[in-house]
Design an enzyme around this catalytic site. Structure first.
Site: not given
Ligand code: A5P
Length: 232
Positions: A86, A106
């Site tokens: 992230a 994703e």
């Protein structure tokens, strides 16, 4: 004391232990996920049997090189676990993703997974999202009005900021695996990610945005002195 690269590796090493024989596993994209895929490859060489779905062409190529068996969401629409990096992860486990430009795949892969685990070094752990510009994937057609609508939506919810077209190192516009463009929305602070997410989703031309809300079950955060697990 671990440096940032060692922290990424340590978070990946912790998460690779969550993979159980027989699982269908989503493979993330980016430098932290790269460590995870490498370590998963080692476990597979040691006899672990799993099948994986990649979130980008880059990860697919890495997994193939390492002999990780791959499938698609058409063949395997329900995954057991996805492990991904992230750009920012907040204390409520909302996250910003897409720094590598793979946010659409994703998010599809994370949404198809029973559990999503984010792996990150300590620098990604924040109180409030937004210091990292929010990647927004858009179709090339009508870029100017789409950009204007995005900036307008951000201003409306009290966090104005420019949406800047992402460029590749060669100077031309960065193109995603899906053939779209990325606008990076520099806000500084996103006090209400849910409000921004629903405003962005209403804009024609926006394919997906990098706010991951309600998707992350667990974050493995590695700091200079070790790894800790944060749960939703
Ligand atoms: C890829 O599109 C991103 O969502 C990455 O997961 C994110 O940018 C984190 O990447 P790093 O692990 O390289 O920081």
């Amino acid at each position: 004391m671990m440096n940032v690269e060692e922290q990424k590796r340590a978070a990946a090493a912790c998460a690779v232990e969550f993979v159980q024989p027989g699982m269908l596993v989503g493979l993330g994209t980016g430098t932290t996920s790269h460590h995870f895929v490498e370590l998963l490859g080692e476990r597979i060489r040691g006899g672990l049997k799993i099948v994986a779905v990649a979130t980008s062409e880059a990860t697919k190529a890495q997994a193939k090189r390492l002999g990780i068996p791959l499938t698609t969401l058409e063949e395997a629409p329900n995954l057991d676990l996805t492990v991904d990096g992230a750009d920012e992860i907040a204390t409520d486990l909302t996250a910003i993703k897409g720094g590598g430009g793979a946010l659409l795949r994703e998010k599809i892969v994370a949404s198809a997974s029973a559990v999503m685990v984010v792996i990150a070094d300590e620098s990604k752990w924040v109180d409030t999202l937004g210091r990292y510009p929010l990647p927004i994937e858009v179709v090339p057609f009508g870029l100017a009005p789409t950009r204007r609508a995005i900036e307008h939506a951000a201003a409306e919810i009290g966090c104005p900021g420019p949406a800047v077209l992402r460029r590749a190192s060669e100077g031309h516009a960065f193109v995603t695996d899906g053939g779209h463009l990325i606008l990076d929305l520099a806000l500084g602070r996103i006090p209400e990610p849910r409000a921004l997410a629903s405003r962005l989703a209403e804009i024609p031309g926006v394919v997906e945005h990098g706010l991951f809300i309600g998707l992350v079950r667990m974050a493995v955060i590695a700091g200079p002195h070790g790894v800790r697990i944060e749960e939703a």
